[in-house]
Write an enzyme that holds these catalytic residues in place. Structure first.
Site, PDB file in Angstrom:
ATOM      1  N   LYS B  78       5.356  -4.868   1.983  1.00 49.50           N
ATOM      2  CA  LYS B  78       4.002  -4.341   1.785  1.00 49.50           C
ATOM      3  C   LYS B  78       3.921  -3.316   2.989  1.00 49.50           C
ATOM      4  CE  LYS B  78      -0.901  -5.433   2.159  1.00 49.50           C
ATOM      5  NZ  LYS B  78      -1.972  -6.875   2.438  1.00 49.50           N
ATOM      6  N   SER B 156      -5.680  -6.995  -1.339  1.00 47.87           N
ATOM      7  CA  SER B 156      -5.101  -5.973  -0.968  1.00 47.87           C
ATOM      8  C   SER B 156      -3.810  -5.725  -1.310  1.00 47.87           C
ATOM      9  CB  SER B 156      -5.412  -5.495   0.483  1.00 47.87           C
ATOM     10  OG  SER B 156      -4.661  -6.548   1.363  1.00 47.87           O
ATOM     11  N   SER B 180      -5.977 -11.838   0.144  1.00 46.49           N
ATOM     12  CA  SER B 180      -5.116 -10.630  -0.158  1.00 46.49           C
ATOM     13  C   SER B 180      -3.759 -10.801  -0.847  1.00 46.49           C
ATOM     14  CB  SER B 180      -4.902  -9.418   0.770  1.00 46.49           C
ATOM     15  OG  SER B 180      -6.411  -8.925   1.227  1.00 46.49           O
TER      16      SER B 180
END
EC number: 6.3.5.7
Lengths: 95, 493
Positions: B78, B156, B180
């Site tokens: 990420k 997210s 998330s």
């Protein structure tokens, strides 16, 4: 609690975010909605409750107050938008 | 060998050790998939050179014997994780061009174990969002599709979820501040584990809300989550809240035996207007655990409804403080200044240009609730409510409940853009089932459990006792085996 345009302007300045005067009414509306949502918290009886400071009951660790690294000025400055002669450069701060 | 990118970590590990496949072959297959999948918007910085170099090193290590389980496994990272010499922008324009001089502890742990980084993954800006629509890179797209619409992979960690579900990589790192990891995992039919707060080091992970942020694995199976979790976790002196606990062999704890385990069903999670399919999925999951020998008990978590409002005070408050560092001085974007502009104009213009609307909104809300006169009314009150939410869980676990079963999300994935005109609060409701877990610092896992009528994946969430990820993973493993979710999105990208 509702946020008026003056408060929105003040919050934007405190947050150091430039907001156009014409965008302030919409911002004030959005912030007010979010605050209204938060107001549900007033229903909760929090008498005698300590505010939570840590999710796990641990004491923050301490260490000797000594220098553990350093001497890499070039690395620190490598991502700066404006670095000169080993310093971060910014607009003039003191007249 | 075809379709190498579709392998699980466990299968790939076994094939690598047996010499049936090399890490370089595996990596090349993933890189080819990534090249063909730009329509998903998942990988935003590709690092094929680093990947091939690490794959070759992994092959040498495997050949020498005694390589860890993650050795040679191609993964995505990420964009929130700082990776040395590779763009790390938290999907924000304000960190445009930022290349850290250091590596986050979690990504370093993975690298030390021999994992192969394929690139950086899309996400909501500063991890603020539930649909991956606030990213400076543009949307990440869900590989699942039922009509002409493009669907959100959730957020997210939307790029991570999309990449794993589309078999662009074997697994990915995610982070979870309010849901998330678990919400995008549920939206894309994969497994997402948020460990106990303190299990993974936060060092080098761009901070959003420091008392809530935790990294975790996003994988194709529960077994893979166990394998990757072990490699990500560590005690780290560089993070003062990192737990000084040994990291167990989580995979060895996957027996599938949950006989006699007490599973709590919290009545407060039965929301008004909850879609019937979610209700049904939850009932089905409960029955599966019962059939596997668990004891089902009704429990109460009375402060559940206050979790979202408490979260939306605490998280923005911490964010406003954490994001104060983006000022155009040390890294990232600096606005062009007009003649006569001073340092305050530099800050204000830089932050107005660099932060997107949702980040600006949260920073300003946080600034407001921390400002003089409102600190007690909002911030301190929210922290007190947070203490009560945690006590709800403490009480349940004190009554010998081993895990709690809930839906992961209030709906299946929705269309990108469909929430554009909605009130921000509507978007926040996506986290209604996940956010309590962050506030209480507990481990939670999302397990794919079925498809809705339209054919989109739905997930169930299991919540465990602090530090007992192994036991939680085992319960998740039993649920996964019973649910038998094997559907995959058909390739359109």
């Amino acid at each position: 609690m509702s946020i008026d345009i003056d408060t929105a302007r003040k919050v934007a300045h405190l947050a150091r975010i430039a907001v156009d005067e014409s965008d302030l009414p919409a911002l004030a509306g959005e912030l007010s909605n979010i605050l209204t949502f938060m107001e549900q918290l007033n229903e909760v009886d929090v008498e005698g409750v300590e505010p939570m400071t840590s999710v796990t009951p641990m004491r923050l660790k301490r260490r000797e107050d000594v220098v553990t690294d350093g001497n890499y000025q070039d690395k620190i400055l490598s991502n700066a938008p404006d670095a000169r002669e080993g310093f971060f450069a910014v607009p003039k701060v003191v007249e | 060998m075809a379709d190498l990118s579709k392998l699980t970590i466990a299968d790939a590990r076994d094939k690598l050790r047996a010499g049936d496949v090399s890490a370089v072959e595996l990596t090349k297959d993933c890189l080819a998939e990534i090249e063909a999948a730009d329509a998903l918007g998942a990988f935003v910085h590709k690092t094929p050179e680093i990947a091939l170099e690490r794959a070759a090193a992994a092959d040498a290590r495997i050949k020498a014997g005694d390589a860890p389980a993650m050795c040679g496994i191609p993964i995505g990272i990420k964009d929130l994780f700082c990776t040395k010499g590779v763009e790390s922008q938290a999907a924000s324009a304000i960190l445009e061009g930022f290349k850290p001089e250091y590596e986050s502890t979690v990504s370093q742990n993975l690298a030390d174990a021999g994992a192969v980084m394929l690139g950086k993954l899309n996400m909501d800006e500063f991890a603020m969002g539930s649909s991956n629509e606030t990213s400076t890179y543009g949307n990440a797209v869900n590989p699942w599709k039922i009509d002409d619409r493009e669907l959100t992979p959730g957020g997210s960690s939307g790029g991570s979820a999309s990449a794993v579900a589309a078999d662009l990589c074997l697994a990915a790192t995610g982070t979870d501040t309010g849901g998330s990891i678990r919400q995008p995992a549920a939206f894309t039919g994969i497994v997402g584990l948020k460990p106990t707060y303190g299990r993974c080091s936060r060092w080098g992970v761009v901070a959003f809300a420091s008392s809530l942020d935790q990294a975790g694995p996003m994988t194709k199976t529960v077994r893979d989550a166990a394998i990757m979790m072990e490699s990500m976790a560590s005690h780290d002196p560089k993070d003062s809240t990192s737990a000084e606990l040994a990291v167990p062999n989580f995979e060895a704890m996957l027996t599938g035996d949950i006989k006699g385990k007490k599973i709590g069903i919290p009545k407060e999670y039965r929301m008004d207007g909850m879609p019937e399919e979610i209700e049904q999925l939850w009932a089905d999951g409960t029955a599966m655990l019962k059939d596997a020998g668990a004891e089902i008990v009704d429990i109460s978590l009375p402060h559940t409804k206050y979790a979202l409002p408490a979260y939306y005070v605490i998280a923005p408050a911490e964010a406003s403080s954490n994001l104060a560092r983006y000022d155009g001085v040390r890294y990232g974007h600096r606005a062009k200044l007009a003649a006569g502009d001073g340092i305050v104009e530099m800050y204000e213009k830089t932050r107005a240009e660099g932060f997107g609307p949702e980040v600006q909104r949260r920073v300003m809300i946080g600034t407001y609730v921390l400002s003089a006169g409102f600190y007690d009314a909002y911030y301190n009150r929210a922290r007190k409510v947070r203490a009560l939410i945690k006590k709800d869980f403490d009480d349940v676990f004190a009554a010998d409940v081993d895990a709690i079963l809930t839906p992961a999300t209030p709906s299946a994935a929705f269309g990108l853009g469909e929430m554009k005109d909605a009130d921000p609060v509507q978007m926040y409701l996506n986290d209604v089932f996940t956010v309590t877990v962050n506030l209480a610092g507990l481990p939670g896992i999302s397990v794919p459990a079925g498809l809705d009528k339209q054919g989109l994946p739905l997930g169930l969430q299991l919540i465990g006792r602090p530090w007992e990820e192994g036991d939680l993973l085992n319960t998740a493993y039993a649920l996964e085996s019973a649910a038998g979710f094997v559907s995959k999105p058909s390739k359109w990208w």
